[in-house]
Design a protein around this motif. Structure first.
Motif, PDB file in Angstrom:
ATOM      1  N   THR A   1     107.738  55.308 -30.318  1.00 42.74           N
ATOM      2  CA  THR A   1     109.057  55.077 -31.114  1.00 42.74           C
ATOM      3  C   THR A   1     110.109  54.764 -31.346  1.00 42.74           C
ATOM      4  OG1 THR A   1     108.119  57.844 -31.095  1.00 42.74           O
ATOM      5  CG2 THR A   1     110.675  56.440 -31.881  1.00 42.74           C
ATOM      6  N   THR A   2     109.906  53.772 -29.993  1.00 42.29           N
ATOM      7  CA  THR A   2     112.022  53.276 -29.612  1.00 42.29           C
ATOM      8  C   THR A   2     111.098  51.579 -29.949  1.00 42.29           C
ATOM      9  OG1 THR A   2     112.537  54.347 -27.567  1.00 42.29           O
ATOM     10  CG2 THR A   2     112.928  51.944 -27.805  1.00 42.29           C
TER      11      THR A   2
ATOM     12  N   LYS B   1     108.897  50.699 -32.274  1.00 45.44           N
ATOM     13  CA  LYS B   1     108.995  50.738 -33.760  1.00 45.44           C
ATOM     14  C   LYS B   1     110.254  49.945 -34.569  1.00 45.44           C
ATOM     15  CE  LYS B   1     108.900  54.749 -35.150  1.00 45.44           C
ATOM     16  NZ  LYS B   1     109.166  55.935 -36.160  1.00 45.44           N
ATOM     17  N   PHE B   2     111.633  49.328 -32.874  1.00 42.94           N
ATOM     18  CA  PHE B   2     112.977  49.231 -32.982  1.00 42.94           C
ATOM     19  C   PHE B   2     112.218  47.539 -32.695  1.00 42.94           C
ATOM     20  CE2 PHE B   2     113.842  53.586 -34.053  1.00 42.94           C
ATOM     21  CZ  PHE B   2     114.152  53.638 -34.786  1.00 42.94           C
TER      22      PHE B   2
ATOM     23  N   GLN C   1     113.608  69.934 -25.124  1.00 44.86           N
ATOM     24  CA  GLN C   1     112.603  68.493 -25.710  1.00 44.86           C
ATOM     25  C   GLN C   1     112.166  67.976 -25.527  1.00 44.86           C
ATOM     26  OE1 GLN C   1     116.302  66.325 -27.925  1.00 44.86           O
ATOM     27  NE2 GLN C   1     117.843  67.248 -26.386  1.00 44.86           N
TER      28      GLN C   1
ATOM     29  N   ARG D   1     108.286  68.827 -26.878  1.00 40.63           N
ATOM     30  CA  ARG D   1     107.389  67.805 -27.757  1.00 40.63           C
ATOM     31  C   ARG D   1     105.837  67.294 -27.594  1.00 40.63           C
ATOM     32  NH1 ARG D   1     111.121  64.647 -26.615  1.00 40.63           N
ATOM     33  NH2 ARG D   1     110.524  62.643 -25.131  1.00 40.63           N
TER      34      ARG D   1
ATOM     35  N   ARG E   1     107.423  56.083 -19.022  1.00 40.89           N
ATOM     36  CA  ARG E   1     109.041  55.793 -19.354  1.00 40.89           C
ATOM     37  C   ARG E   1     109.701  54.970 -19.069  1.00 40.89           C
ATOM     38  NH1 ARG E   1     111.234  55.037 -23.353  1.00 40.89           N
ATOM     39  NH2 ARG E   1     112.989  56.154 -22.155  1.00 40.89           N
TER      40      ARG E   1
ATOM     41  N   ARG F   1     114.969  47.267 -22.670  1.00 38.17           N
ATOM     42  CA  ARG F   1     115.749  46.599 -21.273  1.00 38.17           C
ATOM     43  C   ARG F   1     116.114  44.961 -21.652  1.00 38.17           C
ATOM     44  NH1 ARG F   1     120.592  50.141 -22.750  1.00 38.17           N
ATOM     45  NH2 ARG F   1     119.206  52.105 -22.701  1.00 38.17           N
TER      46      ARG F   1
ATOM     47  N   GLN G   1     118.427  52.346 -15.170  1.00 35.35           N
ATOM     48  CA  GLN G   1     118.410  54.059 -15.022  1.00 35.35           C
ATOM     49  C   GLN G   1     117.738  54.576 -16.212  1.00 35.35           C
ATOM     50  OE1 GLN G   1     122.427  55.639 -16.418  1.00 35.35           O
ATOM     51  NE2 GLN G   1     122.892  55.989 -14.080  1.00 35.35           N
TER      52      GLN G   1
ATOM     53  N   ALA H   1     116.537  58.248 -17.916  1.00 29.36           N
ATOM     54  CA  ALA H   1     116.794  59.461 -18.103  1.00 29.36           C
ATOM     55  C   ALA H   1     116.031  60.123 -17.794  1.00 29.36           C
ATOM     56  CB  ALA H   1     117.709  59.135 -19.276  1.00 29.36           C
TER      57      ALA H   1
ATOM     58  N   VAL I   1     113.990  58.095 -36.664  1.00 32.93           N
ATOM     59  CA  VAL I   1     114.940  56.555 -36.164  1.00 32.93           C
ATOM     60  C   VAL I   1     113.843  57.287 -34.453  1.00 32.93           C
ATOM     61  CG1 VAL I   1     117.036  57.574 -36.991  1.00 32.93           C
ATOM     62  CG2 VAL I   1     116.361  58.817 -35.372  1.00 32.93           C
ATOM     63  N   GLY I   2     115.121  57.184 -33.900  1.00 37.28           N
ATOM     64  CA  GLY I   2     114.165  57.351 -31.853  1.00 37.28           C
ATOM     65  C   GLY I   2     113.458  57.889 -31.383  1.00 37.28           C
ATOM     66  N   VAL I   3     113.516  58.790 -30.393  1.00 34.22           N
ATOM     67  CA  VAL I   3     113.290  59.627 -29.811  1.00 34.22           C
ATOM     68  C   VAL I   3     114.060  61.089 -29.669  1.00 34.22           C
ATOM     69  CG1 VAL I   3     111.694  60.535 -28.025  1.00 34.22           C
ATOM     70  CG2 VAL I   3     111.090  58.609 -28.932  1.00 34.22           C
ATOM     71  N   GLU I   4     114.510  61.653 -30.116  1.00 40.03           N
ATOM     72  CA  GLU I   4     115.909  62.407 -29.834  1.00 40.03           C
ATOM     73  C   GLU I   4     116.687  62.214 -30.087  1.00 40.03           C
ATOM     74  OE1 GLU I   4     115.112  63.987 -25.988  1.00 40.03           O
ATOM     75  OE2 GLU I   4     113.488  63.687 -26.205  1.00 40.03           O
TER      76      GLU I   4
ATOM     77  N   GLU J   1     118.595  59.958 -28.577  1.00 41.45           N
ATOM     78  CA  GLU J   1     119.040  60.416 -26.750  1.00 41.45           C
ATOM     79  C   GLU J   1     117.555  59.808 -25.558  1.00 41.45           C
ATOM     80  OE1 GLU J   1     121.093  64.561 -26.639  1.00 41.45           O
ATOM     81  OE2 GLU J   1     118.443  64.735 -26.806  1.00 41.45           O
ATOM     82  N   THR J   2     116.555  59.139 -25.153  1.00 40.68           N
ATOM     83  CA  THR J   2     115.682  58.904 -24.789  1.00 40.68           C
ATOM     84  C   THR J   2     114.873  57.601 -25.303  1.00 40.68           C
ATOM     85  OG1 THR J   2     114.683  61.361 -24.771  1.00 40.68           O
ATOM     86  CG2 THR J   2     113.132  59.664 -24.535  1.00 40.68           C
ATOM     87  N   THR J   3     115.740  57.166 -26.656  1.00 43.10           N
ATOM     88  CA  THR J   3     115.738  55.870 -27.300  1.00 43.10           C
ATOM     89  C   THR J   3     116.353  55.258 -25.915  1.00 43.10           C
ATOM     90  OG1 THR J   3     113.525  56.089 -29.082  1.00 43.10           O
ATOM     91  CG2 THR J   3     115.124  53.939 -29.622  1.00 43.10           C
ATOM     92  N   ASN J   4     117.606  55.447 -26.311  1.00 45.85           N
ATOM     93  CA  ASN J   4     118.580  54.876 -25.854  1.00 45.85           C
ATOM     94  C   ASN J   4     119.726  53.620 -26.903  1.00 45.85           C
ATOM     95  OD1 ASN J   4     118.941  56.383 -24.048  1.00 45.85           O
ATOM     96  ND2 ASN J   4     117.440  55.064 -22.904  1.00 45.85           N
ATOM     97  N   MET J   5     119.769  53.831 -28.395  1.00 45.58           N
ATOM     98  CA  MET J   5     120.074  53.434 -29.219  1.00 45.58           C
ATOM     99  C   MET J   5     120.884  54.232 -30.317  1.00 45.58           C
ATOM    100  SD  MET J   5     117.045  51.230 -30.804  1.00 45.58           S
ATOM    101  CE  MET J   5     116.079  50.110 -29.436  1.00 45.58           C
TER     102      MET J   5
ATOM    103  N   LEU K   1     121.145  48.935 -28.625  1.00 45.12           N
ATOM    104  CA  LEU K   1     120.942  49.720 -27.257  1.00 45.12           C
ATOM    105  C   LEU K   1     122.069  50.040 -26.310  1.00 45.12           C
ATOM    106  CD1 LEU K   1     118.140  47.547 -25.659  1.00 45.12           C
ATOM    107  CD2 LEU K   1     118.382  50.169 -26.108  1.00 45.12           C
ATOM    108  N   VAL K   2     122.534  51.418 -26.276  1.00 43.56           N
ATOM    109  CA  VAL K   2     123.221  51.847 -25.125  1.00 43.56           C
ATOM    110  C   VAL K   2     123.100  52.659 -23.786  1.00 43.56           C
ATOM    111  CG1 VAL K   2     125.053  51.925 -26.911  1.00 43.56           C
ATOM    112  CG2 VAL K   2     123.226  53.965 -26.542  1.00 43.56           C
ATOM    113  N   ASP K   3     123.900  52.892 -23.456  1.00 43.10           N
ATOM    114  CA  ASP K   3     123.007  53.277 -21.721  1.00 43.10           C
ATOM    115  C   ASP K   3     122.706  54.876 -22.207  1.00 43.10           C
ATOM    116  OD1 ASP K   3     123.903  51.484 -20.453  1.00 43.10           O
ATOM    117  OD2 ASP K   3     125.766  52.114 -20.394  1.00 43.10           O
ATOM    118  N   GLN K   4     121.991  55.545 -20.787  1.00 42.97           N
ATOM    119  CA  GLN K   4     120.949  56.619 -21.007  1.00 42.97           C
ATOM    120  C   GLN K   4     122.067  57.788 -21.394  1.00 42.97           C
ATOM    121  OE1 GLN K   4     117.859  56.197 -20.183  1.00 42.97           O
ATOM    122  NE2 GLN K   4     118.079  54.760 -20.266  1.00 42.97           N
ATOM    123  N   ARG K   5     120.727  58.257 -22.285  1.00 43.66           N
ATOM    124  CA  ARG K   5     121.274  59.766 -23.385  1.00 43.66           C
ATOM    125  C   ARG K   5     122.816  58.838 -23.567  1.00 43.66           C
ATOM    126  NH1 ARG K   5     118.048  63.352 -23.104  1.00 43.66           N
ATOM    127  NH2 ARG K   5     119.135  65.362 -23.395  1.00 43.66           N
TER     128      ARG K   5
END
Lengths: 376, 325
Positions: free
Chosen positions: A52-53, A55-56, A262, A266, A287, A295, A314, A316, B138-141, B159-163, B179-183
């Motif tokens: 999912t990520t 894709k971007f 969540q 899922r 993950r 990154r 990091q 999550a 969009v991204g995950v969560e 939240e999980t894609t971090n964007m 891209l931003v930091d986690q969650r």
């Protein structure tokens, strides 16, 4: 694998997943079930999340799976996957097979994730610079329990173990944690288990536990042969903790804080069952690769691997704190959940157990405690 | 003595019953996630004047620009429920897609953008026709939603894609992913639409972007004495209309950070209730309200004095807050 919206030129990153049939010694209880897809189901969910990520970021992740039979060695499949250009491996293997992996001739530009083996030795004298762990170690679990019991001022422990060697390892971890956090082992006994505890517990357990002055009964019975029958049967009214009763886990059904609902939902939608610890630790491994790849915006092994082990990394993981890999032994530092089947009792590290680096390093082998030093 | 207090009690009850019929005073609406209710707070007296049932697991909450409608995400009922602000009675449900968590209302009030966390989509709803205009992958969560005051860009954080996903509100296409930091949890624009602010809960940071170039202008970190860095988890945010200050709810750190929005320097940390989540200010920017999930209350901050002046008990696990004039 189909992926709507992914361009044809997407960077494809293949991850190897090696599982193995597990030995299941006969146990008295027949209420536990062992889903056949435990472990790999978590990896597949993480692949979907990564994609999912992707894709971007124009990245595509694929899981190549292989399952060994009980007696099969890992060398052949690793060699085959290496030759196919796979650089990251998720190892869902029992300890003895993991040892064989580490003893074989591994190309130096590959990274392996241990998602199953909890043995201390892989984080200690038998560690390997190419091995990372998302599985908890027994020491992380026993430290988590110890912090909670110390906070409750239940400092006198009566330890009961089976004669199995794995349970001896858990007892070793318990003894180490007792020393580390200042608890006292007042009694240690072995449950020989040569009778049916299901029927005999009301008669046997009071006798077995009588005459000892203790706060909590700690049981070491990883295969759940007799441990569940100790609860509510002790001579004195005492709680049970360890492998039954209050247990330390990477993941479990009661987790719902920190956005965990969540991930739970899922996973349930994908697999028609609740996520277990091994599903979770394999989800974490896949993950971690996906997160690092997004990154560095690259599918290059070196770049991903370097980033994953760096201070900038990091992850999550729905447990309220960011996770990262310990430099000295490759262990993923993460909160450990203390729970029974229907509720989370405490999330560790418990407030007040301080550490100069991060409170998460109060769980498991710290740098000075570990004989492993991959830091260079 | 007895009689006097009884009388007081009676008149108190009268006021409570009368309230919805009175002209609207400055009022805050707080969603109580674990009670399935909304608490109504009168901002003159700083008292809860009513509590009403809204549906299962209420989280995101907002008012229509004309202050006549109250929108509440009732996540487990899979809808955004619309209430009459005068009567506090439900009017109708909007087709939000499954499990909406939170949303943002367009400046003109004609659209709602909502995040559907289990399906990785953002749903765009026409509020007048009450129909779905678009669903955007969009991204995950997907979680936080924001819209630029000029109405041109909607933001969703995953939240999980971090964007932060930048959505063009004309074409409903994603034009950029940052891209931003986690969650990443929440986002907001300055009133002049020139900067976007995104909070990262697990990363413990706030990223600020230029909306023209999408360049990151700053990353704010927080250093709160006596709190482990990984317990400082920014979630909700409020930006003052003059672009001078930014406020961040720091989750389990139980503080609100006050930041100079020009220099990005942290000016102050204010102790509020436990697990502080979302923020809302009065239109004159004199009071800032925080929802505190674990302590089940709302802290009221005097924005000029930078002091917490009151805490108001609400329902279980207060999540969102909206204020109207």
């Amino acid at each position: 694998m189909t992926l709507s919206g992914a361009s044809l030129a997407a960077d494809t990153l293949r991850i190897g997943y090696i599982g193995q049939e597990r030995e299941r010694p006969p146990v008295l209880s027949n209420i536990d079930d062992y889903p056949e897809d435990e472990g790999v189901a978590g990896a597949l969910l993480a692949i979907a999340d990564n994609n999912t990520t992707g894709k971007f970021t124009n990245q595509l992740f694929v899981l190549e799976q292989h399952f060994l039979t009980l007696d099969e060695g890992p060398a052949e499949v690793i060699e085959e996957m290496v030759s196919k250009g796979i650089y990251f491996f998720v190892l869902d293997l029992p300890a003895k097979t993991l040892t064989k992996v580490l003893q074989s001739d591994l190309p130096s530009d590959r990274t392996f994730f241990n998602i199953a083996a909890e043995d201390r030795r892989f984080r200690d004298q038998e560690c390997h610079p190419q091995l990372l762990h998302t599985a908890l170690s027994r020491d992380m679990k026993s430290d988590a329990l110890a912090q909670f019991l110390i906070k409750k001022r239940w400092k006198e422990w009566f330890v009961v173990t089976s004669p199995r060697p794995e349970d001896k390892l858990f007892v070793d971890a318990i003894l180490r944690s007792a020393k580390k956090f200042g608890a006292k082992i007042v009694k240690q006994k072995t449950w020989d288990g040569n009778f049916d505890a299901r029927r005999a517990a009301p008669a046997e357990v009071p006798l077995f536990t009588k005459g000892v002055d203790y706060d909590v009964l700690i049981v070491a019975d990883e295969i759940s042969d007799f441990g569940n029958y100790l609860l509510f049967q002790t001579f004195d009214p005492r709680p049970v903790a360890g492998t039954q009763g209050l247990t330390a886990k990477a993941w479990g059904r009661p987790l719902e804080q920190w956005g965990a609902v969540q991930l739970q939902e899922r996973f349930l939608a994908q697999s028609n069952r609740w996520m277990r610890s091994r599903d979770y630790t394999s989800w974490l491994a896949v993950r971690a690769i996906g997160e690092a790849a997004s990154r560095v915006k690259s599918d290059d092994y070196d770049e991903i691997d370097r980033y994953m082990r760096s201070d900038a990394f990091q992850l999550a993981g729905f447990k309220g704190r960011g996770m990262s890999f310990r430099k000295w032994n490759g262990q993923l530092r993460q909160p450990v959940s203390l729970m029974w089947s229907s509720a989370l009792v405490a999330q560790t590290p418990i407030e007040g157990f301080l550490h100069r680096r991060t409170e998460l390093d109060t769980l498991g082998l710290d740098l000075p405690e570990s004989q492993c030093n991959n830091t260079q | 003595m007895m009689k006097a207090s009884l009388l007081l009690l009676k008149s108190g009850l009268m006021a409570l019953a009368m309230f919805p019929l009175l002209a609207q005073a400055l009022t805050a609406y707080v969603t109580n996630e674990k009670d399935d209710t909304v608490s109504v707070i009168d901002l003159d007296s700083l008292e809860v004047t009513a509590t009403f049932e809204v549906g299962q697991r209420p989280r995101g909450v907002a008012l229509s620009p004309d202050n006549k409608l109250l929108y509440v995400c009732v996540s487990d009922d899979n809808t955004i429920r619309v209430f009459d602000v005068e009567t506090l009675k439900p009017l109708y449900d909007l087709p939000s897609g499954e499990n909406p968590e939170t949303f943002v209302v367009s400046p003109a009030g004609d659209r709602i953008y909502t995040s559907n966390e289990s399906d990785n989509i953002v749903t765009v709803i026409d509020t007048l026709e009450r129909k779905v205009l678009a669903q955007i992958d969009v991204g995950v969560e997907p979680e936080g939603m924001a819209i630029s005051p000029d109405g041109k860009v909607a933001i969703n954080t995953s939240e999980t894609t971090n964007m932060a996903h930048w959505i063009d509100t004309e074409s409903f296409e994603i034009v950029e992913n940052s891209l931003v930091d986690q969650r990443p949890r929440d986002a907001a624009f300055d009133l002049d639409s020139k900067r976007l602010w995104v909070t990262s809960e697990i990363g413990g940071t706030v990223s600020v972007f230029d909306t023209e170039s999408y360049e990151e202008l700053a990353k704010i970190q927080f250093d709160l004495k006596g709190v482990q860095p990984d317990r400082v988890q920014p979630v909700g945010l409020y930006l003052t209309s003059d672009g001078s200050h930014a406020y961040f709810a720091l989750g389990p750190a139980n503080h609100v950070a006050v930041v100079d929005a020009k220099t990005y320097e942290v000016l102050d940390y204010l102790l509020v209730g436990r697990r502080v989540w979302k923020l809302a200010s009065t239109p004159d920017e004199s009071l800032l309200l925080t929802t505190n999930g674990i302590s089940g209350d709302v802290s009221v901050i005097d924005m000029k004095k930078r002091k917490v002046i009151k805490s108001i008990k609400v329902g279980r696990f207060p999540w969102g807050v909206a204020i109207h004039d």
